[in-house]
Design a protein around this motif. Structure first.
Motif, short mmCIF file in Angstrom:
data_model
loop_
_atom_site.label_atom_id
_atom_site.label_comp_id
_atom_site.label_asym_id
_atom_site.label_seq_id
_atom_site.Cartn_x
_atom_site.Cartn_y
_atom_site.Cartn_z
N ILE A 33 0.72 -1.16 -0.11
CA ILE A 33 -0.16 -0.01 0.03
C ILE A 33 0.82 1.38 -0.13
O ILE A 33 1.78 1.35 0.82
CB ILE A 33 -0.80 0.00 1.30
CG1 ILE A 33 -1.77 -1.27 1.22
CG2 ILE A 33 -1.76 1.10 1.31
CD1 ILE A 33 -2.70 -1.39 0.26
N GLY A 34 0.63 2.25 -0.86
CA GLY A 34 1.38 3.28 -0.89
C GLY A 34 2.67 3.57 -1.87
O GLY A 34 3.20 4.43 -2.22
N ALA A 35 3.00 2.10 -2.54
CA ALA A 35 4.25 2.15 -3.17
C ALA A 35 3.70 2.09 -4.55
O ALA A 35 3.00 1.33 -4.98
CB ALA A 35 5.02 0.66 -3.10
N GLY A 36 4.40 3.18 -5.47
CA GLY A 36 4.00 3.13 -6.80
C GLY A 36 4.80 2.31 -7.48
O GLY A 36 5.73 1.73 -7.12
N TYR A 37 4.55 2.32 -8.96
CA TYR A 37 5.51 1.42 -10.00
C TYR A 37 6.93 2.01 -9.83
O TYR A 37 7.75 1.08 -9.87
CB TYR A 37 5.09 1.78 -11.16
CG TYR A 37 5.72 1.00 -12.30
CD1 TYR A 37 5.72 -0.29 -12.61
CD2 TYR A 37 6.65 1.83 -13.28
CE1 TYR A 37 6.69 -1.02 -13.52
CE2 TYR A 37 7.42 1.21 -14.03
CZ TYR A 37 7.44 -0.28 -14.27
OH TYR A 37 7.89 -0.74 -15.39
N LYS A 38 7.17 3.23 -9.66
CA LYS A 38 8.50 3.57 -9.57
C LYS A 38 9.23 3.48 -8.28
O LYS A 38 10.44 2.93 -8.49
CB LYS A 38 8.80 5.23 -9.73
CG LYS A 38 8.13 5.65 -11.18
CD LYS A 38 8.29 7.35 -11.25
CE LYS A 38 7.98 7.77 -12.95
NZ LYS A 38 8.00 9.22 -12.71
N THR A 39 8.51 3.59 -7.42
CA THR A 39 9.25 2.86 -6.33
C THR A 39 9.41 1.42 -6.38
O THR A 39 10.72 0.99 -5.89
CB THR A 39 8.05 3.17 -4.89
OG1 THR A 39 8.14 4.68 -4.71
CG2 THR A 39 8.72 2.66 -3.45
#
Length: 79
Positions: A33-39
């Motif tokens: 949760i809260g982590a995007g593709y870039k992360t």
């Protein structure tokens, strides 16, 4: 290696997933949760995760052993 705040939070959540469900479990980005593709891709590039794509969906797996105990993890509501 330097990690951003988002990457640190994502790593803690990934540690929690690996600790709870097992180190060899594959998971999807939506579980962090809260982590995007870039992360997620930054963590792959930094050697924290491996990735594979099946039917257009990316799956991730933590590399190595869980490095912290459950008691050392930050509570979920603070991550």
């Amino acid at each position: 290696m330097k990690f951003s705040e988002n990457q640190i939070r994502a790593k803690a959540k990934i540690e929690r997933i690996a600790l709870h469900f097992g180190e060899n479990r594959w998971f999807i980005q939506e579980e962090v949760i809260g982590a995007g593709y870039k992360t997620m891709m930054a963590l792959v590039n930094k050697g924290v995760l491996v990735t594979k794509t099946i039917d257009g969906k990316s799956y991730y797996q933590k590399i190595g052993k869980v490095t912290v105990s459950h008691r050392e993890l930050v509570p979920a509501e603070k991550v």
